[in-house]
Scaffold this motif. Structure first.
Motif, PDB file in Angstrom:
ATOM      1  N   PHE A  62      27.079 -99.895  37.819  1.00  0.00           N
ATOM      2  CA  PHE A  62      27.421-101.315  37.837  1.00  0.00           C
ATOM      3  C   PHE A  62      26.101-102.054  37.706  1.00  0.00           C
ATOM      4  O   PHE A  62      25.327-102.091  38.648  1.00  0.00           O
ATOM      5  CB  PHE A  62      28.112-101.708  39.143  1.00  0.00           C
ATOM      6  N   PHE A  72      22.970-100.429  39.171  1.00  0.00           N
ATOM      7  CA  PHE A  72      23.274 -99.678  40.369  1.00  0.00           C
ATOM      8  C   PHE A  72      24.153 -98.466  40.042  1.00  0.00           C
ATOM      9  O   PHE A  72      25.185 -98.599  39.389  1.00  0.00           O
ATOM     10  CB  PHE A  72      23.983-100.607  41.353  1.00  0.00           C
ATOM     11  N   ALA A 131      26.794 -96.251  41.076  1.00  0.00           N
ATOM     12  CA  ALA A 131      27.837 -96.085  42.096  1.00  0.00           C
ATOM     13  C   ALA A 131      28.246 -94.616  42.171  1.00  0.00           C
ATOM     14  O   ALA A 131      28.549 -94.092  43.238  1.00  0.00           O
ATOM     15  CB  ALA A 131      29.042 -96.954  41.776  1.00  0.00           C
ATOM     16  N   GLY A 134      30.560 -91.812  53.619  1.00  0.00           N
ATOM     17  CA  GLY A 134      30.402 -93.088  54.308  1.00  0.00           C
ATOM     18  C   GLY A 134      30.786 -94.249  53.421  1.00  0.00           C
ATOM     19  O   GLY A 134      31.118 -94.081  52.245  1.00  0.00           O
ATOM     20  N   SER A 135      30.739 -95.447  53.987  1.00  0.00           N
ATOM     21  CA  SER A 135      31.144 -96.631  53.246  1.00  0.00           C
ATOM     22  C   SER A 135      30.193 -96.884  52.076  1.00  0.00           C
ATOM     23  O   SER A 135      28.982 -96.757  52.209  1.00  0.00           O
ATOM     24  CB  SER A 135      31.151 -97.838  54.182  1.00  0.00           C
ATOM     25  N   GLY A 136      30.776 -97.186  50.920  1.00  0.00           N
ATOM     26  CA  GLY A 136      29.972 -97.557  49.755  1.00  0.00           C
ATOM     27  C   GLY A 136      29.347 -96.382  49.036  1.00  0.00           C
ATOM     28  O   GLY A 136      28.463 -96.562  48.203  1.00  0.00           O
ATOM     29  N   CYS A 137      29.789 -95.154  49.315  1.00  0.00           N
ATOM     30  CA  CYS A 137      29.144 -94.010  48.691  1.00  0.00           C
ATOM     31  C   CYS A 137      29.750 -93.693  47.323  1.00  0.00           C
ATOM     32  O   CYS A 137      29.300 -92.796  46.632  1.00  0.00           O
ATOM     33  CB  CYS A 137      29.218 -92.785  49.596  1.00  0.00           C
ATOM     34  N   GLY A 138      30.788 -94.413  46.911  1.00  0.00           N
ATOM     35  CA  GLY A 138      31.318 -94.241  45.569  1.00  0.00           C
ATOM     36  C   GLY A 138      32.638 -93.488  45.488  1.00  0.00           C
ATOM     37  O   GLY A 138      33.070 -93.122  44.397  1.00  0.00           O
ATOM     38  N   LYS A 139      33.298 -93.300  46.615  1.00  0.00           N
ATOM     39  CA  LYS A 139      34.569 -92.563  46.609  1.00  0.00           C
ATOM     40  C   LYS A 139      35.630 -93.285  45.792  1.00  0.00           C
ATOM     41  O   LYS A 139      36.278 -92.708  44.918  1.00  0.00           O
ATOM     42  CB  LYS A 139      35.096 -92.401  48.049  1.00  0.00           C
ATOM     43  N   THR A 140      35.798 -94.580  46.120  1.00  0.00           N
ATOM     44  CA  THR A 140      36.827 -95.348  45.426  1.00  0.00           C
ATOM     45  C   THR A 140      36.532 -95.407  43.934  1.00  0.00           C
ATOM     46  O   THR A 140      37.435 -95.281  43.099  1.00  0.00           O
ATOM     47  CB  THR A 140      36.908 -96.767  46.018  1.00  0.00           C
ATOM     48  N   THR A 141      35.265 -95.566  43.603  1.00  0.00           N
ATOM     49  CA  THR A 141      34.895 -95.642  42.196  1.00  0.00           C
ATOM     50  C   THR A 141      35.284 -94.366  41.463  1.00  0.00           C
ATOM     51  O   THR A 141      35.827 -94.394  40.352  1.00  0.00           O
ATOM     52  CB  THR A 141      33.378 -95.890  42.078  1.00  0.00           C
ATOM     53  N   GLN A 182      44.620 -98.621  48.683  1.00  0.00           N
ATOM     54  CA  GLN A 182      44.119 -98.817  50.041  1.00  0.00           C
ATOM     55  C   GLN A 182      44.877 -99.953  50.735  1.00  0.00           C
ATOM     56  O   GLN A 182      45.223 -99.871  51.893  1.00  0.00           O
ATOM     57  CB  GLN A 182      42.627 -99.150  49.963  1.00  0.00           C
ATOM     58  N   GLU A 225      42.240 -94.026  50.898  1.00  0.00           N
ATOM     59  CA  GLU A 225      42.362 -94.274  52.339  1.00  0.00           C
ATOM     60  C   GLU A 225      43.825 -94.514  52.698  1.00  0.00           C
ATOM     61  O   GLU A 225      44.181 -95.585  53.184  1.00  0.00           O
ATOM     62  CB  GLU A 225      41.542 -95.509  52.728  1.00  0.00           C
ATOM     63  N   HIS A 262      37.186 -91.791  54.861  1.00  0.00           N
ATOM     64  CA  HIS A 262      35.869 -91.718  55.492  1.00  0.00           C
ATOM     65  C   HIS A 262      35.999 -91.122  56.883  1.00  0.00           C
ATOM     66  O   HIS A 262      35.058 -91.116  57.658  1.00  0.00           O
ATOM     67  CB  HIS A 262      35.210 -93.096  55.525  1.00  0.00           C
TER      68      HIS A 262
HETATM   69  N1  LIG Z   1      33.083-103.759  40.332  1.00  0.00           N
HETATM   70  C1  LIG Z   1      31.930-103.512  40.934  1.00  0.00           C
HETATM   71  N2  LIG Z   1      30.814-104.182  40.590  1.00  0.00           N
HETATM   72  C2  LIG Z   1      29.638-103.922  41.185  1.00  0.00           C
HETATM   73  N3  LIG Z   1      29.452-103.015  42.125  1.00  0.00           N
HETATM   74  C3  LIG Z   1      30.512-102.307  42.531  1.00  0.00           C
HETATM   75  C4  LIG Z   1      31.808-102.522  41.960  1.00  0.00           C
HETATM   76  N4  LIG Z   1      32.678-101.671  42.552  1.00  0.00           N
HETATM   77  C5  LIG Z   1      31.959-100.977  43.457  1.00  0.00           C
HETATM   78  N5  LIG Z   1      30.663-101.341  43.442  1.00  0.00           N
HETATM   79  C6  LIG Z   1      29.594-100.774  44.266  1.00  0.00           C
HETATM   80  O1  LIG Z   1      29.611 -99.384  44.116  1.00  0.00           O
HETATM   81  C7  LIG Z   1      29.392 -98.747  45.364  1.00  0.00           C
HETATM   82  C8  LIG Z   1      30.500 -97.759  45.643  1.00  0.00           C
HETATM   83  O2  LIG Z   1      31.692 -98.462  45.849  1.00  0.00           O
HETATM   84  P1  LIG Z   1      33.044 -97.754  46.271  1.00  0.00           P
HETATM   85  O3  LIG Z   1      34.096 -98.811  46.339  1.00  0.00           O
HETATM   86  O4  LIG Z   1      33.290 -96.616  45.380  1.00  0.00           O
HETATM   87  O5  LIG Z   1      32.703 -97.270  47.745  1.00  0.00           O
HETATM   88  P2  LIG Z   1      33.603 -96.431  48.744  1.00  0.00           P
HETATM   89  O6  LIG Z   1      32.934 -95.106  48.883  1.00  0.00           O
HETATM   90  O7  LIG Z   1      35.013 -96.451  48.334  1.00  0.00           O
HETATM   91  O8  LIG Z   1      33.390 -97.250  50.087  1.00  0.00           O
HETATM   92  P3  LIG Z   1      34.454 -97.635  51.227  1.00  0.00           P
HETATM   93  O9  LIG Z   1      34.583 -96.463  52.124  1.00  0.00           O
HETATM   94  O10 LIG Z   1      33.773 -98.775  51.908  1.00  0.00           O
HETATM   95  O11 LIG Z   1      35.729 -98.033  50.550  1.00  0.00           O
HETATM   96  C9  LIG Z   1      29.282 -99.832  46.413  1.00  0.00           C
HETATM   97  O12 LIG Z   1      27.915 -99.994  46.733  1.00  0.00           O
HETATM   98  C10 LIG Z   1      29.828-101.055  45.738  1.00  0.00           C
HETATM   99  O13 LIG Z   1      29.111-102.186  46.157  1.00  0.00           O
END
Ligand SMILES: Nc1ncnc2c1ncn2[C@@H]1O[C@H](COP(=O)(O)OP(=O)(O)OP(=O)(O)O)[C@@H](O)[C@H]1O
Ligand SMILES: [Mg+2]
Lengths: 313, 277, 388
Positions: free
Chosen positions: C39, C42, C44, C63-70, C108, C185, C218
């Motif tokens: 992104f 960054f 992800a 953990g939070s923000g580690c890229g699972k959802t992505t 989620q 989740e 998580h």
């Molecule tokens: N559309 C987007 N634009 C910019 N950055 C993004 C976007 N989507 C996600 N990110 C960034 O990518 C990283 C991973 O996001 P992701 O949603 O995959 O985290 P996650 O592991 O699912 O976290 P959580 O447990 O909090 O849901 C985060 O740092 C987030 O800020």
């Protein structure tokens, strides 16, 4: 995947679906785009063009910029209109006056609107929604009629004068309509709801415990207001002020109906150039000047504002 | 201490609402005055209402305004909804900056400029392509549609950006194509915003004097234009009567709609509370 | 790999069937090949390669923000990878829009359509595929019965509790019989008790329908109870993939060891090793740690011994063999949790070691109290050795 089915075997609906997926996005963007382009952007180019023309007794009443002679087109740009705007200080006065009147009215509106918004936000649930409805209601009624209401009050033969004459406080009617004061009253009156609503929504969202915390930490109530409530409601103050300032700067109806003949405001000046003097090129030049010195700065300011908010959130 | 504060707030509210409502109430009261003057009350009468309804010019103007209002609000909805959708859901595309500028600008544009520029456009178009032949209801409708569409776009955009995109993604995940998602999922969810946008446009169009004055032609006088020309000369009991009617109609509409909203909210909360029990 | 041969060596026919990841001939059902998602600047998701097999309940943990959802959204088709390839059932998914993928997602936030009732929500996906009304009705009814929501078929989402919404969301995504069900989740919005109950229900449903589940969470406990295999993610990278057992007993890094369960990490230097054993000398622990298998690395290298609190023994007297695997300290904190007690022991070096002991008999008073001098010891097989 469907992409390898031969073209012929597709039904009409499938073809339409496929076409929509390919071109739907362009269509959805394109229709409003073309409309706004044609009826919003192009008109300004025409205004720009005509501001460089000369007034003529003709139909339409301006000269053509392009002359079709045998070798091709010659373009005659006439800066006379702009020079005229600069030389006659009527226009500069009107411009500065508009800003001054709009700014003063905005401040008055804020001073009246803030306590009202605060009072509404602190009211109990059911009372609150009734008060809120009472603020919104005038907004949906006719703007013109709300201005008109003040004519009957401020006129020479109006209610205030009649009352004061009856009590004997004055013997001669006061001149209240057709003054700058009347314009302030008109602007404050018509735009007060625009100030109250954004103020209310920030004040209502604000956590009461923040003020309680300030009081708990030894702040006097007025100081708590100055140090906590007011700074936190700044977005609402700004939004409300813009909502009042922007339309009142270009206002025509209020100065025309309540102001005196020498309450100059830029919107009124443009109107008069166009309708009374039938000078289309000068009116266009006034419009372009307003655009450059008023609209562009306001839009730029708003742009910065939203950028900042985005960054904060 | 808090007593002082609430006294202040209370008097601010009383003064503020008096300021907002006394002028309107006076207009309403004097619409029933028999005499022509505002200052002297000579007796109760409804004769100004009778004379208002026999004023053909006024009735025609009102009819024009209503027609223009309905048409431009509907057109504005048709143009503003996709514009709002594009702004909140389409991400980047070529010319986006210009697009968002063209949506934001009408909201801050002084009416005199919008009116003048549209008139000059219509004059130029007529010269060049012969359309629109003369000005009238259609040019006013186009003008109103243009600035109302911007308002609708903003309303729709703010509603959509407050809405979780995952609902639309879920529809896509379940096999619905973009156009279908819009009509089956997005549209029903933003229906209240669309209604609000339509009403806002309708009101703005009914209320507009300046732009209409620029782009109107003979025979297309709108109600505000009519009112304005008569008000310029001072107070008129007929206008008082008209004002009273407008205010009553609007109040009734607002009352009804807020009752409806209240009832649906109550239903909703009752439904969820029975669930918890 | 730090996993001893013995664990991997149980490969026979049966294992190949139930553990396809241990079968070199098994064909993965979902394959991520060097997938990266950026992104802006960054990362992800950073160069992830991952194989998931048919019928698995695979958990992405981190953990939070580690890229699972992505990662999950790329599988569903809502995001296109910046680079790399994704295959589902052998088909390259590049450019395939979400509405044509053989996946369904449970969101989620559940993302139920607020203006449709439960039945209409569940039927939505089938109607998109042109399934006939009568068949849809039947399938919806079956699915609602499976998730025990038949009673609520006519309710709107806002008239349901959190747990009920979760069931509807599950039913809606399962009713299309996707090849892969994606769950972001799935239990995140439920309270602890309902969550534990639902975990087992979800596993049962998965076994019943046999669909491949890929789940994001998580919560390590949730991943351990439910998943056949877990991938532990950190900052866009997959740290380790394995069964709950492998990850807990044989973590490959301090991150994984810390993430799954509790662990004491004791830093030390390798001073002696052989094919059968290794010895690490730890200044932090003030002892030498004997390990009953070989480690990869040379003498003088820094290692960390991961000691699970429940594998440690607490005694007042020094143990018999005082040379290896025992340290002395003082009880600093006591936590009585009913079934077990936890003790924090402060070593001479200042390091704190956490020990848990089951309270298997009823006692008049606690066995240890504050400031008691104690010994902490463990078996040669208890520690796992980490080099990163
Ligand atoms: N559309 C987007 N634009 C910019 N950055 C993004 C976007 N989507 C996600 N990110 C960034 O990518 C990283 C991973 O996001 P992701 O949603 O995959 O985290 P996650 O592991 O699912 O976290 P959580 O447990 O909090 O849901 C985060 O740092 C987030 O800020
Ligand atoms: Mg997530």
């Amino acid at each position: 995947m469907t992409s390898d089915t031969p073209e012929k075997s597709l039904s009409l609906k499938q073809r339409f679906d496929r076409w929509m997926i390919k071109h739907g996005r362009v269509l959805v963007i394109g229709i409003p785009y073309v409309w706004l382009f044609l009826f919003f952007l192009v008109p300004f180019l025409i205004v720009l063009k005509i501001s460089f023309a000369m007034a003529e007794y003709a139909q339409p009443p301006y000269s053509s910029l392009f002359d079709w002679i045998e070798e091709g087109v010659t373009v005659t740009l006439n800066f006379g209109n702009y020079l005229f705007l600069l030389s006659d200080n009527l226009y500069a006065t009107a411009y500065l006056n508009s800003i001054r009147i709009a700014a003063i009215s905005t401040v008055i509106t804020l001073l009246i609107g803030y306590p009202m918004a605060y009072g509404i936000a602190r009211a109990r649930g059911s009372v609150r929604s009734i008060l809120l409805m009472l603020v919104i209601l005038p907004f949906w009624t006719s703007f013109l009629i709300r201005v008109y209401a003040w004519i009957g009050i401020l006129d020479r033969e109006g209610l205030i004068n009649a009352f004061l004459l009856w009590t004997g406080i004055i013997t001669e009617p006061l001149i209240m309509r057709q003054t700058e004061g009347a314009v302030f009253v008109g602007i404050v009156y018509t735009y007060l709801p625009f100030m109250i609503l954004p103020l209310y929504s920030t004040l209502e969202k604000m956590d009461v415990s923040l003020i309680e915390a300030a009081l708990d930490l030894g702040c006097k109530p007025w100081k708590a207001f100055l140090k906590v409530t007011l700074p936190l409601s700044m977005p609402g103050v700004l939004a409300g002020s813009l909502l009042v300032f922007i339309p009142s700067v270009g206002e025509f109806v209020i100065p025309e109906l309540l102001g005196g003949p020498n309450t100059l405001m830029i919107g009124r000046t443009l109107w008069n150039e166009f309708f009374a003097n039938r000078d289309w090129p000068i009116a266009s030049a006034v419009a372009i000047a307003m655009l450059v010195f008023l609209v562009v700065p306001i839009m730029w300011f708003q742009h910065i504002q939203t950028k900042q908010e985005e960054r904060q959130s | 201490m808090s007593g002082k504060r609430s006294t202040f707030l209370l008097s601010a509210l009383v003064f503020g609402f008096a300021f907002l409502y006394v002028p309107i109430l006076l207009v309403m009261i004097y619409s029933f005055n028999e005499g022509k003057l505002v200052t002297v009350w000579t007796g109760f009468s409804t004769k100004w209402y009778v004379s208002l309804f026999s004023n053909d010019g006024m009735i025609d103007a009102a009819w024009n305004s209503l027609r223009i209002g309905v048409m431009s609000a509907t057109l504005a909805l048709a143009l503003g909804t996709p514009a709002g959708l594009v702004m909140s859901r389409f991400g980047r595309f070529k010319g986006r900056t210009l697009f968002s500028g063209m949506i934001a600008a009408p909201l801050v544009m002084p009416e005199v400029i919008t009116g003048l520029s549209l008139l000059l456009l219509f004059v130029t178009l007529e010269q060049m392509v012969g359309w629109p032949a003369g000005r009238g209801i259609s040019t006013i409708t186009i003008a109103h549609t243009t600035f109302c569409a911007a308002y609708v776009a903003v309303v729709v955009q703010s509603r959509l950006s407050g809405m979780d995109t995952s609902v639309e993604e879920a529809a896509m995940d379940l096999g619905a194509k973009p156009a279908k998602i819009f009509f089956v999922i997005t549209l029903p969810m933003i229906l209240p915003a669309l209604l609000a946008g339509w009403l806002l446009s309708f009101t703005l169009s009914l209320d507009d004097l300046v732009i209409a004055s620029f782009v109107a032609g003979p025979g297309s006088t709108t109600l505000p234009m009519k009112v304005f020309s008569s008000v310029r000369l001072g107070v008129s009991p007929e206008i008082n009567a008209l004002a009273t009617l407008i205010i009553l109609a609007v109040s009734a509409m607002i009352l009804i709609s807020s009752l409806l909203i209240l009832r649906s909210e109550r239903n909703r909360s009752r439904a969820s509370s029975t669930e918890e029990a | 790999m730090l996993v001893p041969e013995a664990v991997l060596d149980r490969a026979h026919e049966d294992v190949h069937k139930t553990q396809p990841w241990n079968n070199p001939d098994a064909v993965p059902f979902i394959r991520f090949e060097n997938v990266t998602k950026k992104f802006g600047d960054f990362y992800a998701v950073d160069d992830v390669s991952l194989d998931i097999y048919r019928h698995e309940l695979f958990a992405l943990l981190g953990g939070s923000g580690c890229g699972k959802t992505t990662l999950l959204r790329m599988l569903a088709g809502f995001e296109e990878p910046t680079s790399g390839k994704i295959y589902i059932d052998g088909v390259d998914m590049a450019g395939v829009p979400p509405y044509e993928r053989p996946t369904n997602m449970m969101f989620q936030s559940y993302a139920l359509f607020p203006h449709m009732n439960v039945e209409q929500n569940v039927a939505f996906g089938l109607l998109q595929d042109g399934v006939s009304r009568s068949e849809t009705k039947q399938l919806v009814a079956d699915m609602l019965a499976l998730v025990q929501m038949s009673k609520f078929a006519k309710r709107k989402p806002h008239q349901l509790s959190g747990g009920q919404r979760q069931r509807v969301a599950l039913a809606r995504s399962l009713v299309k019989r996707p090849k892969v069900l994606l769950l972001d989740e799935p239990l995140g919005a439920l309270d602890k008790k309902l969550r534990e109950q639902t975990q087992f229900e979800l596993v049962n449903i998965q076994e019943k329908v046999g669909t491949t589940f890929v789940m994001v969470t998580h919560d390590q406990e949730e991943a351990m109870t439910m998943a056949s295999r877990i991938a532990v993610m950190n900052e866009g990278v997959i740290n380790q993939t394995g069964t709950p057992f492998e990850l807990y007993e044989y973590p490959n890094s301090r991150y994984t060891a810390n993430f799954l369960g509790q662990v004491n990490l004791v830093e030390g230097v390798l001073i002696d090793d052989d094919e059968k054993y290794a010895v690490i000398k730890s200044d932090e622990g003030g002892c030498e740690i004997y390990i009953d298998h070989a480690v990869q690395g040379h003498r003088g290298m820094t290692f960390w011994a991961a000691l699970r609190p429940e594998r440690l023994r607490l005694t007042k007297e020094p143990p018999e063999n005082i040379k290896y695997n025992c340290v002395s300290g003082k009880v600093e904190e006591i936590g009585y949790l009913g079934g077990i007690s936890t003790y924090h022991v402060r070593l001479a070096s200042g390091k704190r070691i956490k020990v848990t002991e089951p309270n298997s008999t009823r006692q008049i008073e606690p066995r240890y109290t504050w400031e008691d001098p104690v010994w902490v010891s463990w078996e040669a097989g208890a520690a796992s050795v980490l080099n990163k």
